[in-house]
Design a protein around this motif. Structure first.
Motif, PDB file in Angstrom:
ATOM      1  N   ASN A 312     -29.550  -0.616 -35.612  1.00  0.00           N
ATOM      2  CA  ASN A 312     -28.926  -1.849 -35.161  1.00  0.00           C
ATOM      3  C   ASN A 312     -29.775  -3.008 -35.640  1.00  0.00           C
ATOM      4  O   ASN A 312     -30.984  -2.874 -35.843  1.00  0.00           O
ATOM      5  CB  ASN A 312     -28.749  -1.875 -33.631  1.00  0.00           C
ATOM      6  CG  ASN A 312     -30.060  -1.802 -32.881  1.00  0.00           C
ATOM      7  OD1 ASN A 312     -30.757  -2.811 -32.707  1.00  0.00           O
ATOM      8  ND2 ASN A 312     -30.439  -0.601 -32.430  1.00  0.00           N
ATOM      9  N   SER A 438     -30.383 -14.934 -28.611  1.00  0.00           N
ATOM     10  CA  SER A 438     -29.352 -15.492 -27.739  1.00  0.00           C
ATOM     11  C   SER A 438     -30.047 -16.238 -26.614  1.00  0.00           C
ATOM     12  O   SER A 438     -31.261 -16.148 -26.429  1.00  0.00           O
ATOM     13  CB  SER A 438     -28.452 -14.380 -27.175  1.00  0.00           C
ATOM     14  OG  SER A 438     -29.214 -13.480 -26.388  1.00  0.00           O
ATOM     15  N   ASP A 607     -19.287 -17.220 -19.482  1.00  0.00           N
ATOM     16  CA  ASP A 607     -17.846 -17.160 -19.791  1.00  0.00           C
ATOM     17  C   ASP A 607     -17.190 -18.529 -19.704  1.00  0.00           C
ATOM     18  O   ASP A 607     -16.022 -18.646 -19.314  1.00  0.00           O
ATOM     19  CB  ASP A 607     -17.135 -16.175 -18.857  1.00  0.00           C
ATOM     20  CG  ASP A 607     -17.644 -14.755 -19.006  1.00  0.00           C
ATOM     21  OD1 ASP A 607     -18.088 -14.403 -20.106  1.00  0.00           O
ATOM     22  OD2 ASP A 607     -17.603 -14.000 -18.011  1.00  0.00           O
ATOM     23  N   GLU A 611     -14.429 -15.824 -22.635  1.00  0.00           N
ATOM     24  CA  GLU A 611     -15.262 -14.709 -22.226  1.00  0.00           C
ATOM     25  C   GLU A 611     -16.318 -14.415 -23.287  1.00  0.00           C
ATOM     26  O   GLU A 611     -16.024 -14.310 -24.475  1.00  0.00           O
ATOM     27  CB  GLU A 611     -14.409 -13.457 -22.000  1.00  0.00           C
ATOM     28  CG  GLU A 611     -15.194 -12.280 -21.464  1.00  0.00           C
ATOM     29  CD  GLU A 611     -14.316 -11.079 -21.166  1.00  0.00           C
ATOM     30  OE1 GLU A 611     -14.841 -10.040 -20.752  1.00  0.00           O
ATOM     31  OE2 GLU A 611     -13.082 -11.197 -21.364  1.00  0.00           O
ATOM     32  N   GLY A 612     -17.566 -14.303 -22.848  1.00  0.00           N
ATOM     33  CA  GLY A 612     -18.678 -14.055 -23.753  1.00  0.00           C
ATOM     34  C   GLY A 612     -19.474 -15.289 -24.093  1.00  0.00           C
ATOM     35  O   GLY A 612     -20.607 -15.189 -24.576  1.00  0.00           O
ATOM     36  N   ASN A 613     -18.917 -16.468 -23.842  1.00  0.00           N
ATOM     37  CA  ASN A 613     -19.655 -17.708 -24.078  1.00  0.00           C
ATOM     38  C   ASN A 613     -20.637 -17.963 -22.940  1.00  0.00           C
ATOM     39  O   ASN A 613     -20.430 -17.513 -21.808  1.00  0.00           O
ATOM     40  CB  ASN A 613     -18.706 -18.892 -24.197  1.00  0.00           C
ATOM     41  CG  ASN A 613     -17.819 -18.805 -25.418  1.00  0.00           C
ATOM     42  OD1 ASN A 613     -17.956 -17.891 -26.237  1.00  0.00           O
ATOM     43  ND2 ASN A 613     -16.899 -19.742 -25.541  1.00  0.00           N
ATOM     44  N   LYS A 650     -19.104 -17.646 -28.775  1.00  0.00           N
ATOM     45  CA  LYS A 650     -18.900 -16.325 -29.360  1.00  0.00           C
ATOM     46  C   LYS A 650     -17.694 -16.359 -30.286  1.00  0.00           C
ATOM     47  O   LYS A 650     -16.551 -16.432 -29.846  1.00  0.00           O
ATOM     48  CB  LYS A 650     -18.697 -15.293 -28.250  1.00  0.00           C
ATOM     49  CG  LYS A 650     -18.631 -13.859 -28.723  1.00  0.00           C
ATOM     50  CD  LYS A 650     -18.525 -12.912 -27.539  1.00  0.00           C
ATOM     51  CE  LYS A 650     -18.472 -11.463 -27.976  1.00  0.00           C
ATOM     52  NZ  LYS A 650     -18.340 -10.532 -26.810  1.00  0.00           N
ATOM     53  N   SER A 652     -16.981 -13.861 -32.461  1.00  0.00           N
ATOM     54  CA  SER A 652     -16.469 -12.492 -32.457  1.00  0.00           C
ATOM     55  C   SER A 652     -17.491 -11.635 -31.726  1.00  0.00           C
ATOM     56  O   SER A 652     -18.487 -12.136 -31.198  1.00  0.00           O
ATOM     57  CB  SER A 652     -16.251 -11.977 -33.890  1.00  0.00           C
ATOM     58  OG  SER A 652     -17.488 -11.812 -34.553  1.00  0.00           O
ATOM     59  N   ASP A 653     -17.244 -10.340 -31.707  1.00  0.00           N
ATOM     60  CA  ASP A 653     -18.185  -9.442 -31.040  1.00  0.00           C
ATOM     61  C   ASP A 653     -19.535  -9.413 -31.734  1.00  0.00           C
ATOM     62  O   ASP A 653     -20.531  -8.997 -31.139  1.00  0.00           O
ATOM     63  CB  ASP A 653     -17.614  -8.019 -30.990  1.00  0.00           C
ATOM     64  CG  ASP A 653     -16.431  -7.905 -30.052  1.00  0.00           C
ATOM     65  OD1 ASP A 653     -16.297  -8.790 -29.178  1.00  0.00           O
ATOM     66  OD2 ASP A 653     -15.639  -6.954 -30.202  1.00  0.00           O
ATOM     67  N   ASN A 654     -19.595  -9.855 -32.988  1.00  0.00           N
ATOM     68  CA  ASN A 654     -20.824  -9.735 -33.765  1.00  0.00           C
ATOM     69  C   ASN A 654     -21.398 -11.067 -34.234  1.00  0.00           C
ATOM     70  O   ASN A 654     -22.472 -11.086 -34.831  1.00  0.00           O
ATOM     71  CB  ASN A 654     -20.590  -8.845 -34.994  1.00  0.00           C
ATOM     72  CG  ASN A 654     -20.076  -7.468 -34.625  1.00  0.00           C
ATOM     73  OD1 ASN A 654     -18.883  -7.209 -34.666  1.00  0.00           O
ATOM     74  ND2 ASN A 654     -20.971  -6.593 -34.230  1.00  0.00           N
ATOM     75  N   SER A 656     -22.158 -15.229 -33.181  1.00  0.00           N
ATOM     76  CA  SER A 656     -22.172 -16.319 -32.203  1.00  0.00           C
ATOM     77  C   SER A 656     -22.910 -17.515 -32.799  1.00  0.00           C
ATOM     78  O   SER A 656     -23.849 -17.350 -33.583  1.00  0.00           O
ATOM     79  CB  SER A 656     -22.847 -15.884 -30.898  1.00  0.00           C
ATOM     80  OG  SER A 656     -24.202 -15.556 -31.114  1.00  0.00           O
ATOM     81  N   THR A 686     -25.090  -9.834 -35.198  1.00  0.00           N
ATOM     82  CA  THR A 686     -25.592  -8.567 -34.668  1.00  0.00           C
ATOM     83  C   THR A 686     -24.727  -7.428 -35.200  1.00  0.00           C
ATOM     84  O   THR A 686     -23.523  -7.571 -35.400  1.00  0.00           O
ATOM     85  CB  THR A 686     -25.561  -8.552 -33.131  1.00  0.00           C
ATOM     86  OG1 THR A 686     -24.224  -8.792 -32.678  1.00  0.00           O
ATOM     87  CG2 THR A 686     -26.478  -9.613 -32.556  1.00  0.00           C
TER      88      THR A 686
END
Length: 687
Positions: A312, A438, A607, A611-613, A650, A652-654, A656, A686
């Motif tokens: 990772n 982050s 969030d 969501e995720g922010n 965010k 996407s999932d990867n 930010s 990430t």
């Protein structure tokens, strides 16, 4: 034999029924002329025809079962399973000049056609509608052929033409088959639920209880989860339904092929065929997805570089610059805008599934922001070279650690290189402590500065006292690999940490921390608090290595208010002692004690907007010398505030993106210096 049986017609219709069952093959071998002569000699007449109700539900049991592979219709199944013509007895005994004989043989076929002759009823009861013989002189009625209305499949043993000499063997085979059908029971598929009571979350009061019970007891094609539950209230996809239907179809196929009676009728098979056709697309899609997944899995297994290691990584692109203000020396800070990066590759290896060997490779090129621009550790960015360090595009070994469980509640961590406090303890600063990738943008905003008083190589452990209390202990040496005098694991710089972390709930945590260190500095705060790292202020380089020891105490807390707001903060106190006198070009540095304080309050909005922010605001005081017994190292006369705000968006999932601002009032705790404003845009990838 046949003449004897035909004379039995004068006795009872029940005898006729039993006779027809055991002598069908014998009748098929006799010539039509013989049957006609016997009928005329006995002046036999049937006054009525057999009833049309000849148990049609049993007529299709001998059909070859439908399957998803063949997709056969019910009619095709019937035809493929008949080795002889559908009504061989009728074809061989039909005589146009003698309609009575034709009626006799056709009327018996619906009763003989059923494969389910097992345990439900005696053979005589299976044919209740055969009319008694009529011996009057009245001409016989027109023949009635019930099989013309609904032809029935014949069992294989009685549908083939039998030679005249094989009647006893045919009768024996038929009786053996009847006994076999009577003795067979439904076979439960391996691993399937055999009783609804095995499903712990299914109750007799459930509205679908009867349906589940029927599927279990009739077909045995219901399987629960490994914990013994059925989870019937969970939504299912069409693919899941198709897979479950396929399991039931396979079981029905197995049962029908085994000849088990009273399980399926023509109507059942027709319903199965309809469902099969309706879900053919889903089953084909599911089969294709499974095949594709198997192919991809095989490819990954064939090309993986290790069966125990996962890769990772994290990549940071950062643009930063000073918008306004003075540095710690009162000079106008450089307005240069810098663009840099940090790359981390983590190879996480596990040998038992519970341990972890982490090998991290790191490369960065953003120089120490404080050294080049602000001349103080205040505002030091977390993702650059670190406090007072250098940066280059050279790949180096960063973190190297191995952790493993010791008993049920204890974890041991061996730090071989670049260890840090957050490797083995909870810094109690959620949404801010992301180690530069982050959360907060600065060292100070990431965690309480007293955590930076330990680092390097050593050993640590974490022990859980239940679910709410944890003890963390760690000892790290700064030059553990150096075998010279004044270095090594125990003779050089070191930091020892102990912390109790109390979490009464998921939304609240508090940590109490103690750190004892030698020749370590916090990396944040004023030049006076970071002594001896700032010996350059006294005309000395950092190799002078003035010995300093300290004892630090900290308290951290975090409270989450609902889903959208989290409060936090900390306070830290350090008692630092300079252990020897040192002559400098500008004077001497004498032995003495310093009292250093720091604090911060945090407010996070998880969030926010999406969501995720995460949005965060921090206000605090970086380490400040509030009291000193050494005139050469006076206390900081003013108070500087560190104000930081960021919004981590965010994409996407990867990916930010985090824009943020750091505002330092009175840099170096000196009101003579103009406020310093640092702007940052950080992009984190990430994988």
């Amino acid at each position: 034999m046949s003449k004897f049986l035909w004379k039995g017609l004068l006795v009872s219709p029940a005898v006729l029924a039993a006779s027809l069952v055991v002598s069908s093959t014998a009748l098929a071998a006799e010539q039509p002329v013989e049957i006609a002569s016997v009928a005329q000699a006995n002046q036999l007449e049937l006054a009525g025809a057999a009833t049309e109700q000849a148990q049609p539900e049993t007529a299709a049991v001998t059909a070859e079962p439908t399957s998803l592979a063949t997709n056969l219709t019910v009619e095709t199944i019937d035809k493929e399973n008949l080795a002889a013509p559908e009504n061989p007895v009728t074809e061989q005994t039909k005589a146009p000049e003698n309609p009575v004989a034709a009626a006799d043989t056709s009327e018996t076929q619906p009763a003989v056609a059923a494969a389910d002759l097992s345990a439900q009823q005696p053979v005589a009861e299976e044919i209740p509608a055969v009319a008694p013989a009529n011996t009057s002189a009245t001409p016989p009625a027109a023949p009635t052929n019930l099989s013309a209305e609904k032809p029935a499949a014949q069992p294989e043993e009685i549908s083939q033409s039998t030679p005249p000499g094989a009647q006893p063997q045919a009768q024996s085979n038929l009786l053996e088959q009847i006994n076999q059908y009577s003795a067979e029971d439904s076979e439960d598929a391996a691993g399937q639920v055999t009783s609804v009571s095995q499903l712990s979350d299914v109750r007799p009061t459930d509205w679908a209880f009867q349906a589940l019970q029927s599927l279990v007891e009739r077909y045995g094609c219901i399987a629960g989860y490994p914990d013994g539950t059925f989870r019937g209230n969970r939504a299912m996809t069409r693919y899941e339904f198709a897979a479950g239907l396929n399991a039931c179809l396979d079981k029905v196929t197995e049962l029908i092929r085994g000849g088990t009676g009273n399980l399926a009728t023509k109507e059942d098979l027709a319903s199965i065929q309809r469902l099969q056709e309706e879900f053919a697309a889903e089953l084909a899609t599911l089969r294709g997805r499974v095949d594709a997944l198997e192919a991809r899995t095989s490819e990954l297994e064939a090309n993986q570089f290790s069966t125990t290691t996962k890769l990772n990584g994290e990549v940071i692109f950062a643009v930063t610059g000073i918008a306004a203000g003075d540095d710690a020396e009162g000079r106008e800070a450089d307005r240069t805008t810098a663009f840099g990066s940090r790359v981390r590759l983590n190879f996480d290896t596990s040998f038992s599934g519970e341990d972890l060997l982490r090998t991290r490779l790191q490369v960065l090129n953003l120089g120490s922001f404080s050294t080049n621009n602000t001349k103080t550790a205040e505002g030091e960015l977390r993702f650059n070279a670190g406090p007072f360090g250098e940066a280059s595009n050279t790949v180096g070994l960063d973190a190297l650690l191995y952790q493993f469980p010791l008993g049920k509640n204890t974890t041991v961590i061996l730090e071989a290189n670049a260890g840090a406090a957050d490797d083995f303890t909870n810094t109690v600063n959620p949404y801010f402590d992301g180690d530069g990738g982050s959360g907060a943008l600065s060292n100070f905003g990431t965690r309480n500065p007293i955590y930076y008083l330990t680092g390097g190589s050593g050993i640590a452990l974490r022990h859980q006292f239940g679910e709410k209390l944890e003890l963390s202990l760690g000892y790290l040496a700064g030059n553990a690999a150096n075998p010279t005098r004044g270095n090594g694991l125990f003779n050089g710089s070191y930091g020892g940490l102990a912390q109790l972390t109390f979490k009464p709930s998921d939304s609240f945590a508090i940590g109490l921390t103690y750190v004892n260190s030698y020749n370590f500095v916090t990396g944040t705060g004023s030049n006076a608090s970071n002594f001896p790292a700032r010996l350059g202020s006294f005309g000395l380089d950092s190799d002078s290595n003035l010995p300093v020891s300290s004892n630090s105490y900290g308290a951290q807390a975090s409270l989450k208010l609902g889903r959208r707001i989290a409060l936090g903060g900390w306070a830290g106190y350090t008692n630092q002692r300079i252990l020897s006198n040192l002559a400098t070009p500008t004077g001497s540095v004498q032995r003495g004690d310093q009292k250093i304080w720091n604090w911060a309050a945090t407010l996070a909005f998880p969030d926010l907007l999406k969501e995720g922010n995460v949005a965060g605001i921090l206000v605090g005081m970086e380490p400040r010398v509030t009291s000193s017994t050494n005139r050469s190292l006076p206390e900081d006369k003013d108070t500087s505030l560190h104000i930081e705000g960021f919004y981590q968006f965010k994409l996407s999932d990867n990916i930010s993106v985090t824009p943020g601002v750091i505002w330092l009032t009175a840099p170096d705790h000196n009101n003579d210096n103009s406020d310093l404003v640092i702007g940052v845009i950080r992009t984190t990838f990430t994988f």
